[in-house]
Design a protein around this motif. Structure first.
Motif, PDB file in Angstrom:
ATOM      1  N   ILE A  15     -56.206 -58.103 -33.922  1.00 17.37           N
ATOM      2  CA  ILE A  15     -55.504 -57.137 -34.779  1.00 17.37           C
ATOM      3  C   ILE A  15     -54.393 -56.428 -34.009  1.00 17.37           C
ATOM      4  CG2 ILE A  15     -55.780 -54.882 -35.915  1.00 17.37           C
ATOM      5  CD1 ILE A  15     -58.349 -55.905 -37.129  1.00 17.37           C
ATOM      6  N   LEU A  16     -54.679 -56.065 -32.764  1.00 15.18           N
ATOM      7  CA  LEU A  16     -53.677 -55.362 -31.961  1.00 15.18           C
ATOM      8  C   LEU A  16     -52.441 -56.238 -31.763  1.00 15.18           C
ATOM      9  CD1 LEU A  16     -54.251 -53.179 -28.870  1.00 15.18           C
ATOM     10  CD2 LEU A  16     -52.697 -55.097 -28.670  1.00 15.18           C
ATOM     11  N   ILE A  17     -52.676 -57.532 -31.462  1.00 16.87           N
ATOM     12  CA  ILE A  17     -51.557 -58.460 -31.274  1.00 16.87           C
ATOM     13  C   ILE A  17     -50.780 -58.631 -32.568  1.00 16.87           C
ATOM     14  CG2 ILE A  17     -50.900 -60.774 -30.546  1.00 16.87           C
ATOM     15  CD1 ILE A  17     -52.204 -59.143 -28.356  1.00 16.87           C
ATOM     16  N   ASP A  18     -51.512 -58.768 -33.686  1.00 20.87           N
ATOM     17  CA  ASP A  18     -50.853 -58.930 -34.991  1.00 20.87           C
ATOM     18  C   ASP A  18     -50.002 -57.713 -35.328  1.00 20.87           C
ATOM     19  OD1 ASP A  18     -52.129 -61.352 -35.219  1.00 20.87           O
ATOM     20  OD2 ASP A  18     -53.772 -60.581 -36.456  1.00 20.87           O
ATOM     21  N   ALA A  19     -50.529 -56.517 -35.027  1.00 22.68           N
ATOM     22  CA  ALA A  19     -49.793 -55.287 -35.332  1.00 22.68           C
ATOM     23  C   ALA A  19     -48.511 -55.209 -34.512  1.00 22.68           C
ATOM     24  CB  ALA A  19     -50.676 -54.068 -35.054  1.00 22.68           C
ATOM     25  N   THR A  55     -43.684 -55.181 -20.610  1.00 21.76           N
ATOM     26  CA  THR A  55     -45.049 -55.309 -21.119  1.00 21.76           C
ATOM     27  C   THR A  55     -45.348 -56.765 -21.452  1.00 21.76           C
ATOM     28  OG1 THR A  55     -45.009 -53.072 -22.041  1.00 21.76           O
ATOM     29  CG2 THR A  55     -46.651 -54.589 -22.921  1.00 21.76           C
ATOM     30  N   LEU A  56     -46.424 -57.289 -20.849  1.00 25.48           N
ATOM     31  CA  LEU A  56     -46.854 -58.668 -21.087  1.00 25.48           C
ATOM     32  C   LEU A  56     -48.211 -58.643 -21.776  1.00 25.48           C
ATOM     33  CD1 LEU A  56     -46.092 -60.052 -17.503  1.00 25.48           C
ATOM     34  CD2 LEU A  56     -44.559 -60.028 -19.479  1.00 25.48           C
ATOM     35  N   ILE A  57     -48.363 -59.443 -22.819  1.00 27.17           N
ATOM     36  CA  ILE A  57     -49.622 -59.502 -23.554  1.00 27.17           C
ATOM     37  C   ILE A  57     -50.142 -60.928 -23.528  1.00 27.17           C
ATOM     38  CG2 ILE A  57     -50.729 -59.156 -25.789  1.00 27.17           C
ATOM     39  CD1 ILE A  57     -48.712 -56.994 -26.384  1.00 27.17           C
ATOM     40  N   PHE A  58     -51.383 -61.091 -23.099  1.00 25.62           N
ATOM     41  CA  PHE A  58     -52.028 -62.396 -23.057  1.00 25.62           C
ATOM     42  C   PHE A  58     -53.186 -62.396 -24.047  1.00 25.62           C
ATOM     43  CE2 PHE A  58     -50.003 -61.863 -18.943  1.00 25.62           C
ATOM     44  CZ  PHE A  58     -49.408 -63.099 -18.727  1.00 25.62           C
ATOM     45  N   ASP A  59     -53.104 -63.253 -25.044  1.00 29.31           N
ATOM     46  CA  ASP A  59     -54.109 -63.314 -26.105  1.00 29.31           C
ATOM     47  C   ASP A  59     -55.044 -64.495 -25.857  1.00 29.31           C
ATOM     48  OD1 ASP A  59     -55.595 -63.180 -28.371  1.00 29.31           O
ATOM     49  OD2 ASP A  59     -53.997 -63.781 -29.745  1.00 29.31           O
ATOM     50  N   GLU A  60     -56.164 -64.233 -25.138  1.00 33.21           N
ATOM     51  CA  GLU A  60     -57.185 -65.249 -24.859  1.00 33.21           C
ATOM     52  C   GLU A  60     -56.595 -66.520 -24.259  1.00 33.21           C
ATOM     53  OE1 GLU A  60     -60.111 -65.967 -27.830  1.00 33.21           O
ATOM     54  OE2 GLU A  60     -60.466 -63.857 -28.213  1.00 33.21           O
ATOM     55  N   CYS A 109     -61.585 -56.710 -14.137  1.00 29.22           N
ATOM     56  CA  CYS A 109     -60.387 -56.454 -13.323  1.00 29.22           C
ATOM     57  C   CYS A 109     -59.445 -55.434 -13.948  1.00 29.22           C
ATOM     58  CB  CYS A 109     -59.626 -57.763 -13.090  1.00 29.22           C
ATOM     59  SG  CYS A 109     -60.512 -58.938 -12.053  1.00 29.22           S
ATOM     60  N   GLY A 110     -59.712 -54.997 -15.169  1.00 30.00           N
ATOM     61  CA  GLY A 110     -58.806 -54.081 -15.844  1.00 30.00           C
ATOM     62  C   GLY A 110     -58.894 -52.664 -15.331  1.00 30.00           C
ATOM     63  N   VAL A 111     -57.772 -51.948 -15.363  1.00 29.92           N
ATOM     64  CA  VAL A 111     -57.791 -50.519 -15.035  1.00 29.92           C
ATOM     65  C   VAL A 111     -58.107 -49.699 -16.283  1.00 29.92           C
ATOM     66  CG1 VAL A 111     -56.174 -50.753 -13.124  1.00 29.92           C
ATOM     67  CG2 VAL A 111     -55.297 -50.326 -15.411  1.00 29.92           C
ATOM     68  N   GLN A 112     -57.930 -50.319 -17.450  1.00 25.57           N
ATOM     69  CA  GLN A 112     -58.288 -49.694 -18.720  1.00 25.57           C
ATOM     70  C   GLN A 112     -59.012 -50.760 -19.542  1.00 25.57           C
ATOM     71  OE1 GLN A 112     -55.087 -48.728 -21.486  1.00 25.57           O
ATOM     72  NE2 GLN A 112     -56.148 -46.885 -22.171  1.00 25.57           N
ATOM     73  N   HIS A 113     -60.089 -50.336 -20.198  1.00 28.27           N
ATOM     74  CA  HIS A 113     -60.907 -51.293 -20.951  1.00 28.27           C
ATOM     75  C   HIS A 113     -61.058 -50.784 -22.387  1.00 28.27           C
ATOM     76  CE1 HIS A 113     -64.568 -54.220 -20.790  1.00 28.27           C
ATOM     77  NE2 HIS A 113     -64.031 -54.187 -21.988  1.00 28.27           N
ATOM     78  N   LEU A 114     -60.597 -51.602 -23.333  1.00 24.78           N
ATOM     79  CA  LEU A 114     -60.732 -51.275 -24.753  1.00 24.78           C
ATOM     80  C   LEU A 114     -61.734 -52.221 -25.381  1.00 24.78           C
ATOM     81  CD1 LEU A 114     -56.918 -50.989 -25.673  1.00 24.78           C
ATOM     82  CD2 LEU A 114     -58.441 -49.196 -24.829  1.00 24.78           C
ATOM     83  N   GLN A 115     -62.610 -51.659 -26.214  1.00 20.67           N
ATOM     84  CA  GLN A 115     -63.617 -52.477 -26.889  1.00 20.67           C
ATOM     85  C   GLN A 115     -63.387 -52.446 -28.388  1.00 20.67           C
ATOM     86  OE1 GLN A 115     -67.604 -50.950 -27.223  1.00 20.67           O
ATOM     87  NE2 GLN A 115     -68.513 -52.977 -26.823  1.00 20.67           N
ATOM     88  N   VAL A 116     -63.396 -53.622 -29.001  1.00 20.97           N
ATOM     89  CA  VAL A 116     -63.244 -53.742 -30.450  1.00 20.97           C
ATOM     90  C   VAL A 116     -64.629 -53.893 -31.063  1.00 20.97           C
ATOM     91  CG1 VAL A 116     -62.183 -55.034 -32.319  1.00 20.97           C
ATOM     92  CG2 VAL A 116     -61.031 -54.881 -30.118  1.00 20.97           C
TER      93      VAL A 116
END
Length: 550
Positions: free
Chosen positions: A37-41, A453-458, A496-503
């Motif tokens: 959803i985040l990527i789609d938005a 900003t780089l986004i990697f989707d799976e 390895c993340g400095v911030q972790h978001l959970q869906v």
């Protein structure tokens, strides 16, 4: 960098506010929770097409907005100025509203913009690597685009395609002309004498309506002179005229004003009328001085009108359209080679081909240099990603005939072992290998990009074990110079993340709702333990998760 994201009534999200940090942010959750959803938005905010399906069921509209901090990106400021938008980048706010009918409105810093403008600004802000990027890399066009992006020749490639199109169009015109030489020559000759005949009139822009006005004035000159004289007699020159009447009335009323001062209001109105009447008389006298009977000028105008009218009637064109028709004929004659005919058209084709080949040759040189460097760096990354002994090479294969995209075909070739020959990537790599090669390519090309900003989707699909740890470290290192967001199903990457978001996804009164939460250290241990051990989480699994985080 992406600073914040706000979503309302988007797909299965009721309301979401997220703040993002620099470095590597990981996004995890169970399958089907809505991690994409985040990527789609973000995709919609950066110009993707939308439809009514993105609006949450039962809602009137979906609202999306993102906040970017990009003061250091001079390209964004220049682009905003070029587009006539507010150049404030602290922060830059992009907003999009999509109603239940699928209609969309977009804004940058509060100003309405088009989807193409969203795409334009998005090229400066975010680079999204989708989970199916490794599949698209099997296509030649995707491989070519990747090399051009790395070489910095994307715009040159676009310009080359435009040059090719001009050359191709002219060549087609020449081919048609040569195959229909007789018809071509007949049309060219017809256009030439039509142009010569109409051009001989030497018609000027706006001349036709001016001639019509002059003719009307000259034709009725006698009546105009008589009418103006009668008007002057009535207003000022006659024995019994308007000016004398007003003067008499004003004199008499001024005497009465001594007895009743309220009459002064009427006297002021009469004084205004006297002033306007005097101006009218002055203007009429000036007009009368210019009026004269001029039969010779009338004859000239009538002759000119007649010549233009006959020319329009000959070609069945309104006289007022003769000039525009002349320009159309001239443009068509230029397409056919002008007065020189086929010879001129052949020269145009040769000039267009020369312009294309000059740019295409320059593009080839840049691609060749970049291909060598890209091959070396990707091969090095492949060793890091447990593809020891494998190598990747960006091969430029010369084309028999030039194409819109250049003088060569770009192909990624891979060898699985040092002794193996290079072969097209689609014929060599397995699914897991393909994912790792794709990731290596994306990491290398991202390092030279200016996008913050780089986004990697799976992109880690098909990877596990020790390689997963390597991928996590690789993304973390990339996060030291860029903001990196990664949707992952691997605990090694998530750690390895400095911030972790959970869906997470819950069933409520309004149906299925998805939410995203920022995890604390303790919550991260639980989430990584879940990713390691599934539903049955033991203390051993938690210890393992804590060790990974440490």
């Amino acid at each position: 960098m992406l600073a914040a994201l706000h979503l309302r009534d988007f797909v299965i999200v009721r309301e979401l506010d997220l703040d993002f940090q620099a470095g590597l942010t990981v996004l995890t959750g169970e399958t089907g929770a809505g991690k994409s959803i985040l990527i789609d938005a973000l995709g919609l905010l950066l110009g993707d097409r939308s439809d009514a399906g993105v609006v949450r069921h039962g809602a009137e509209r979906a609202e999306l907005s993102a906040e970017f901090m990009c003061e250091a990106l001079s390209g964004v400021t220049d682009w905003l100025i070029e587009q006539g938008l507010s150049e404030d980048c602290a922060p830059l706010i992009i907003r999009r509203v999509i109603d239940a009918n699928g209609k969309s409105r977009s804004f940058i810093n509060g100003s309405p913009v088009t989807l193409s403008q969203l795409k334009g600004v998005g090229e400066f802000l975010v680079d999204i690597h989708g989970q199916h990027a490794h599949q698209s890399l099997l296509r030649h066009d995707a491989q070519r685009d990747l090399l051009d992006a790395y070489a910095g020749t994307t715009q040159v490639a676009r310009d080359t395609a435009k040059k090719y199109q001009v050359w191709h169009t002219l060549a087609q015109q020449l081919n048609d002309a040569e195959q229909n030489a007789e018809r071509f020559e007949t049309e060219r000759e017809r256009l030439q004498w039509q142009i010569d005949e109409v051009a001989a009139l030497n018609m000027q822009e706006g001349e036709w309506p001016e001639l019509q006005l002059d003719h009307k004035r000259l034709h009725h000159a006698a009546g105009l002179i008589d009418g103006v004289q009668e008007g002057l007699m009535a207003l000022s020159d006659g024995d019994d005229n308007c000016q004398s009447w007003l003067a008499t009335a004003a004199h008499r009323l001024s005497q009465l004003a001594d007895f009743d001062p309220s009459i002064n209001d009427t006297l002021e109105l009469i004084a205004g009328a006297e002033a306007q009447l005097a101006e009218s008389v002055s203007a009429l006298r000036l007009y009368a001085d210019r009026l004269e009977l001029d039969p010779e000028r009338l004859s000239e105008v009538e002759s000119r009108l007649d010549a233009i009218y006959k020319m329009g009637r000959k070609y069945r064109i309104d006289p007022s359209q003769l000039l525009s028709q002349l320009q159309e004929w001239q443009a068509r004659l230029a397409e056919l080679g002008g007065a020189e005919g086929l010879d001129a058209l052949r020269k145009q084709v040769l000039a267009a081909e020369s312009a294309y080949r000059k740019l295409a040759t320059s593009l080839s040189k840049s691609r060749t240099s970049a291909a060598q460097k890209l091959s070396q760096l990707v091969t090095e990354q492949m060793q890091v990603l447990a593809l020891s002994g494998s190598r990747c090479e960006v091969v430029l294969q010369p084309l028999t005939h030039p194409a819109a995209y250049g003088l060569e075909q770009v192909e990624l070739q891979v060898a699985n072992h040092p002794a193996s020959p290079l072969r097209p990537m689609a014929k060599v790599a397995s699914g897991g290998e393909l994912s790792r090669i794709s990731l290596a390519l994306q990491v290398v090309t991202s390092q030279v990009a200016n996008v913050p900003t780089l986004i990697f989707d799976e992109v880690d699909v098909g990877i596990g074990g020790r390689v997963a740890e390597i991928v996590g470290r690789l993304l973390s290192e990339l996060g030291q110079s860029r903001q990196v967001l990664c949707i992952t199903h691997l605990p090694q990457v998530a750690a390895c993340g400095v911030q972790h978001l959970q869906v997470a996804k819950q069933q409520g009164k309004e149906g299925v709702i998805s939410s995203i939460a920022v995890l604390s250290h303790e919550a991260r241990i639980e989430e990584i333990a879940r990713m390691l051990g599934g539903l049955d989480i033991t203390e051993t699994t938690r210890q393992h998760a804590a060790e990974m985080l440490a």
